[in-house]
Design a protein around this motif. Structure first.
Motif, PDB file in Angstrom:
ATOM      1  N   GLU A 125       0.854  -1.183   0.000  1.00 47.36           N
ATOM      2  CA  GLU A 125       0.000   0.000   0.000  1.00 47.36           C
ATOM      3  C   GLU A 125       0.891   1.234   0.000  1.00 47.36           C
ATOM      4  O   GLU A 125       1.915   1.256   0.670  1.00 47.36           O
ATOM      5  N   ILE A 127       1.089   4.806   1.346  1.00 43.08           N
ATOM      6  CA  ILE A 127       0.499   5.652   2.374  1.00 43.08           C
ATOM      7  C   ILE A 127       1.415   6.855   2.553  1.00 43.08           C
ATOM      8  O   ILE A 127       2.571   6.708   2.954  1.00 43.08           O
ATOM      9  N   THR A 165      -4.242   0.997   8.487  1.00 44.17           N
ATOM     10  CA  THR A 165      -3.906   2.051   7.530  1.00 44.17           C
ATOM     11  C   THR A 165      -4.153   3.434   8.136  1.00 44.17           C
ATOM     12  O   THR A 165      -3.342   4.351   7.953  1.00 44.17           O
TER      13      THR A 165
END
Length: 174
Positions: A125, A127, A165
């Motif tokens: 991911e 981020i 997250t």
């Protein structure tokens, strides 16, 4: 016949005693309060430990900024004598556990401990412009920050990847 009467008396006394014990146990159950809800976790103030860790650690120490008040900090520690390990644990709004952990310990050893045996997946991911790899396990899932020199940063816990997250997005290093 004297022996038979004595045995009947003993059996009757045992049954009466058992009945009294069950009655007393039932009354005790009714009057002793029992609470099946989860215990209220105490919120900890981690500011002093964070400042100490940021002064002492050989890497930029990560901590969340701007999380809603529903995220409750429940544990904090910095151990310079244990591979400069930083731990900050939270109870998230959904009632799950989320922790930020950092260390200079060898990466494979630290990740096995911090993720409770989770395994790396091929999913990543982005981020805030940084790459995090997903780790999945039976007890904990985790996001592991890639391309850090000299230390390892992990966001781990029983929470969903969405909550992990959110924590990773809130992290600031100084």
């Amino acid at each position: 016949m004297a022996g038979t009467n004595g045995k009947q008396k003993t059996a009757r006394d045992m049954i009466l005693s058992l009945g009294v014990i069950i009655l007393v146990a039932g009354v005790m159950y009714l009057f002793i309060p029992h609470d099946d809800s989860e215990p209220d976790l105490k919120r900890v103030d981690y500011r002093v430990e964070l400042l100490t860790a940021r002064r002492a650690a050989p890497y930029p120490v990560a901590a969340p900024e701007g999380l809603p008040a529903a995220w409750k900090a429940t544990s904090v520690r910095y151990r310079a004598d244990d591979f400069d390990t930083w731990h900050l644990g939270f109870h998230d709004p959904e009632g799950e556990y989320v922790a930020v952990q950092q260390s200079t310990q060898r990466r494979p050893v630290f990740l096995d401990e911090a993720t409770q045996g989770a395994r790396e997946t091929d999913r990543t991911e982005e981020i805030d412009g940084r790459t995090w790899t997903r780790w999945e396990g039976g007890r904990y899932d985790a996001l592991v920050l890639e391309d850090t020199k000299g230390s390892t940063t992990v966001v781990t816990g029983t929470a969903s990847f969405a909550q992990l997250t959110k924590m990773a997005q809130a992290l600031e290093t100084k």
